[in-house]
Write a protein that holds these residues in place. Structure first.
Motif: not given
Length: 623
Positions: A113-117, A136-138
């Motif tokens: 979730e933090s990575a997406l933010y 984009q991969f992450m």
């Protein structure tokens, strides 16, 4: 009006130049921070962050994101989380590069979730193509973890088809779809795309093999053996997934009733790979099982017996290794054979163990990420304790040096020597002054600056003059003294002429020597002054130093004790993991031994029953 316009243009140009120059300085400072961050020099990176925080504007906000990424790299997750929460509340303006590094670290920690933010705040136009593909991969992988397959598929469709990152994203999506029992037409097309568009690199080949393997395992579980066989055939025979592929290919053949075709991959598996490999051990029992299915009972019995002997030998080796694992230097051998002897998360570590019996047994264990992390932690602690040992020895040497400085200073009577040297230098100065006065007076003295030979001649002339004077006092009519006087005057005139001719040369030579002597005296005077200053300040080389060194030494000893305890705990955890692995291997071998012995007993029993049934035993043997 023209003057005002010119003045405005000049001011605008000056302001623009100053602004661009300031931005260039900030860019260089950020580059210096990233250099220290990526090379693992976190103290220097923190100092650079302090400099960036002193500036106003967006760069100060960006420093918080940089610090959060660094704290994550150091394992300080709680502190990083507090900073990240504050960033989310305030919505600060930060460069895309900084958000990318923060997203990468969140993704590595499984905080999707933090990575997406973080990825949401990235402007892809500011990053390189390779960095964009990784981001984009992450994002796609994080969406897959949340079960949002459609969004992930949309993201994958926007990625470069032949990028390795696109291959990783497709692999994760395929695996997630298999786990969700979704293997329709779309999954088949996705598998084809995933294996076809991978780059022709070693990493691409390994990923292609992995995708084929997970596809084959899925089809084996669902009973689609022909489809599984098709994927297994496409796996390389020289890759990390070759043992599993050979084993599963044999079982796929067995399930289809093609027993002879199943033996060949298992034989190759046993020849090419380590005997402690789980796939190899499973194939060791698979071969006689297939022979039984082929009704070759005698061959199956012989293979079972050979397998039993082989398993007993392997078990004996494992027990022996397990008992001496604590004294086995396999970890230290692995550490000291590393090319990179640096420590920290940026160290380039080769996880392959040196080739020996221990490495052959633990080969499968060191592929586990948890154990690799434990080994890396132990390696860092070992190198850290070695570093602290070096610092401790260095401080002890400094302590000895300071003690010797103190003893030498107290034993040396430097003040008296300096006073004696000062007196001698003053005497030399006076002598120099006298010689300079003598040189200055030589212009008015005809007999000035005589050498040894000339001094003897002067003495001889003086004695001759006194002799002539005595002759005059006792002059007789028969003695002509005037002749002696004329000869003396002639000798005196020649002598004075010779000395006058050489005087200029003597004066020049003496002046040159006196100049050199004066320079030497000035140098000696400077050296004496410096020596006095050195003597005055020499106590600072040892006064108070001993206490400071002892304080630092105490801190180093405390750190060393903590590091030693942590190292001991880390090695104990490694030994526990290794022991558990060896015990699991022993249990596995015991299980295989039980199966082989049961099969041997069953085959003997069946053979005995056949003999009895056909009356091939005598009455004594039957009794």
């Amino acid at each position: 009006m023209k003057l005002l316009l010119i003045a405005f243009l000049l001011f605008s140009a000056t302001f623009s130049y100053a602004q661009s120059n300031e931005q260039e300085i900030v860019r260089l400072q950020k580059g210096e921070y990233y250099y220290h961050y990526l090379t693992g020099d976190f103290p220097s990176a923190m100092n650079q962050l302090k400099l960036l925080r002193s500036k106003e504007g967006a760069i100060a906000d960006e420093a918080d994101v940089m610090e959060a990424a660094m704290l994550l790299s150091l394992g300080l997750h709680e502190q990083a989380q507090s900073i990240f929460t504050e960033i989310q509340k305030t919505g600060r303006t930060v460069s895309s590069q900084t958000w990318f590094f923060l997203a990468r670290r969140w993704f590595e920690l499984g905080q999707y979730e933090s990575a997406l933010y973080s990825i949401k705040n990235i402007d892809f136009a500011q990053l390189t193509l390779e960095t964009v593909a990784e981001a984009q991969f992450m994002k796609a992988a994080s969406l897959i973890e949340f079960g949002e397959h459609k969004k992930a598929l949309t993201m994958i469709s926007d990625m470069p088809r032949s990028s390795i990152w696109t291959g990783f994203a497709r692999h994760n999506l395929i695996l997630s779809m298999f786990n969700g029992n979704n293997s329709g037409q779309s999954t088949a097309l996705l598998m084809e795309d995933a294996t076809f568009y991978l780059p022709e690199t070693q990493e691409g080949h390994d990923l292609r093999d992995r995708i084929h393997l997970i596809s084959a395992l899925h089809f084996l579980q669902t009973g689609k053996y022909r489809s599984a066989e098709k994927h297994l055939k496409r796996i390389s025979l020289a890759g990390p997934y070759t043992p599993v592929a050979l084993l599963q290919y044999g079982w796929a053949k067995v399930e289809q009733g093609q027993y002879e075709a199943a033996l060949q991959p298992w034989r190759e598996l046993q020849i090419r790979f380590n005997q402690f490999n789980p796939e190899v051990m499973e194939s060791m029992l698979g071969v006689p099982h297939v022979l039984e299915l082929m009704y070759a009972s005698t061959q199956a019995l012989n293979v079972y017996e050979e397998t039993e002997k082989r398993l007993l030998s392997m078990k004996s080796l494992l027990i022996q290794m397990n008992e001496g694992l604590a004294d086995n230097p396999w970890l230290e051998d692995w550490i000291y054979k590393q090319d990179d002897q640096g420590w920290g998360w940026q160290a380039n570590i080769e996880t392959t163990l040196p080739l020996n019996d221990t490495a052959a047994v633990l080969q499968q264990l060191v592929t586990n990420n948890k154990l690799v992390n434990q080994m890396t932690e132990y390696r860092d602690l070992l190198l850290l304790t070695n570093y602290l040992n070096e610092k401790e020895n260095s401080l002890k040497l400094w302590l000895t040096l300071v003690s010797k400085r103190e003893q030498t200073f107290k034993a040396l009577n430097a003040s008296a020597m300096l006073e004696q040297s000062s007196v001698q230098l003053s005497t030399v100065k006076n002598e120099l002054k006298q010689m300079q006065d003598q040189l200055n007076q030589s212009n008015n003295d005809l007999l000035a600056l005589p050498n040894d030979h000339e001094a003897k001649n002067i003495n001889l002339l003086a004695r001759s003059a006194k002799g002539i004077e005595r002759l005059n006092l006792i002059n007789k009519a028969s003695r002509n003294v005037e002749m002696y006087q004329q000869r003396w005057n002639r000798v005196k005139g020649v002598f004075l002429w010779q000395m006058s001719a050489q005087k200029v040369h003597k004066q020049w030579g003496l002046k040159k020597q006196l100049g050199a002597m004066e320079r030497l005296i000035r140098t000696a005077d400077t050296m004496l002054l410096e020596t006095r200053l050195a003597h005055k300040w020499s106590p600072s080389a040892w006064v108070g130093m001993k206490d400071k060194i002892l304080m630092v030494l105490a801190n180093v000893n405390a750190l060393k004790a903590s590091a030693e305890d942590a190292k001991t705990e880390s090695k104990a955890a490694l030994l526990v993991s290794s022991t558990q692995y060896l015990n699991a291997q022993i249990d596995r071998i015991n299980d295989y031994l039980s199966q082989s012995r049961l099969s041997i007993a069953r085959l003997y029993d069946e053979a005995l029953q056949r003999h009895v049934a056909f009356g091939e035993l005598s009455e004594e043997e039957q009794q």
